[in-house]
Design an enzyme around this catalytic site. Structure first.
Site, PDB file in Angstrom:
ATOM      1  N   HIS A   1      35.718   0.308  -6.544  1.00 38.06           N
ATOM      2  CA  HIS A   1      36.613   1.325  -7.109  1.00 38.06           C
ATOM      3  C   HIS A   1      36.401   1.343  -8.621  1.00 38.06           C
ATOM      4  CE1 HIS A   1      39.829   1.105  -3.693  1.00 38.06           C
ATOM      5  NE2 HIS A   1      39.243   2.270  -3.636  1.00 38.06           N
TER       6      HIS A   1
ATOM      7  N   CYS B   1      45.248  -2.420  -9.268  1.00 33.88           N
ATOM      8  CA  CYS B   1      45.314  -1.962  -7.869  1.00 33.88           C
ATOM      9  C   CYS B   1      46.752  -1.922  -7.375  1.00 33.88           C
ATOM     10  CB  CYS B   1      44.528  -2.895  -6.960  1.00 33.88           C
ATOM     11  SG  CYS B   1      42.789  -2.993  -7.318  1.00 33.88           S
TER      12      CYS B   1
HETATM   13  N1  ARG Z   1      41.579  -4.082   0.322  1.00 34.25           N
HETATM   14  C1  ARG Z   1      41.704  -2.889  -0.452  1.00 34.25           C
HETATM   15  C2  ARG Z   1      40.534  -1.958  -0.154  1.00 34.25           C
HETATM   16  O1  ARG Z   1      39.447  -2.445  -0.011  1.00 34.25           O
HETATM   17  C3  ARG Z   1      41.778  -3.213  -1.910  1.00 34.25           C
HETATM   18  C4  ARG Z   1      42.054  -2.015  -2.761  1.00 34.25           C
HETATM   19  C5  ARG Z   1      42.046  -2.329  -4.229  1.00 34.25           C
HETATM   20  N2  ARG Z   1      42.541  -1.237  -4.979  1.00 34.25           N
HETATM   21  C6  ARG Z   1      42.043  -0.754  -6.112  1.00 34.25           C
HETATM   22  N3  ARG Z   1      42.687   0.177  -6.742  1.00 34.25           N
HETATM   23  N4  ARG Z   1      40.899  -1.186  -6.593  1.00 34.25           N
HETATM   24  O2  ARG Z   1      40.684  -0.762  -0.043  1.00 34.25           O
END
Ligand code: ARG
Length: 263
Positions: A156, A256
């Site tokens: 991300h 996150c």
């Molecule tokens: N386990 C989640 C996923 O893989 C973690 C999300 C992390 N969020 C972020 N904004 N980077 O989707």
């Protein structure tokens, strides 16, 4: 924010997640509580969404949408495991009085859309489809700058870029980023637009140190990101370390767990 009452790692959709490694939900809640109280201590108005059973990743509220000018652009998740979160967050936005825009394109909200001044930096490569960048430009009437992520550990945009100045300082909004997370054309754009950016080292990035939240003065970061902490101090920011090691097992950190609501 979303209290991680149902947090665990039961599937693997990013390299950080390993269902074989045990998680401690109570510890996740305690660590999250510290982040929540840190925000309250900074005077932020923090709203909560109810966590839903069976959605262990719902704690990562940044992915729930992208909210700007009173409008909430909903998320449409890449993996089926998280897809029910999209409507859950959209319901919350509607109840809170935001105009909800149901997305046509796959996108994971503020995980991949970062507002820097009037411009939206938009990530693609692993989660949000590049077509969602055009959709965001249409919905909000803003310039959207697409950036391509190349390292699966930084899947991300908010794991690879930290927005340090929500408001301009001497006409500039600064950011911090991890160079190795981007392809060459994206790096060219970042270097042109942010010549004075804080370049964060692999060691800090590899504990999701960049996944932080700044109000322009205070920067809430992973407590273990001591190199980034030093860099921030040198630049005159006030870094505040919080330990979210349990939530790191799901591949997320401070940012996150934080979705910004811009009225
Ligand atoms: N386990 C989640 C996923 O893989 C973690 C999300 C992390 N969020 C972020 N904004 N980077 O989707």
């Amino acid at each position: 924010m979303c209290r991680p009452e149902h947090f665990t790692v039961s599937y693997r959709i990013n390299p950080w997640m390993d269902p074989q490694v045990p998680t401690d939900t109570l510890r996740a809640v305690e660590q999250w509580q510290t982040l929540y109280e840190t925000y309250l201590g900074l005077g932020f108005d923090v709203q909560l969404i109810d966590p839903l059973p069976g959605l262990p990743d719902m704690v990562y509220s940044a992915n729930g949408g992208f909210v700007l000018d009173g409008k909430a652009y909903g998320a449409s998740f890449t993996y089926p495991e998280r897809q029910p979160e999209g409507p859950a967050y959209m319901e919350w936005f509607a109840a809170a009085g935001f105009e909800v825009v149901v997305p046509e394109e796959v996108n994971e909200g503020e995980g991949d859309f970062l507002l820097v001044g009037d411009v939206v930096l938009a990530g693609t490569g692993f989660r949000s489809a590049s077509d969602s960048h055009a959709e965001v430009a249409r919905v909000f009437g803003r310039e959207v700058v697409g950036l391509t992520l190349v390292d699966p550990s930084f899947y991300h945009l908010d794991t690879a870029i930290a927005v340090l100045d929500p408001e301009p300082v001497d006409g500039v909004h600064n950011i911090a980023y991890l160079e190795s997370a981007f392809d060459e054309p994206s790096l060219t754009v970042l270097r042109e637009r942010f010549p004075d950016a804080v370049l964060v080292g692999q060691e800090d990035a590899s504990i999701l140190g960049l996944n932080s939240y700044s109000d322009g003065c205070n920067v809430v970061i992973a407590a273990a990101a001591t190199g980034f902490e030093r860099q921030l101090r040198e630049r005159g920011y006030n870094p505040i370390g919080v330990d979210l090691s349990e939530l790191l097992l799901g591949g997320g950190g401070v940012k996150c767990c934080t979705l910004e609501l811009r009225r």
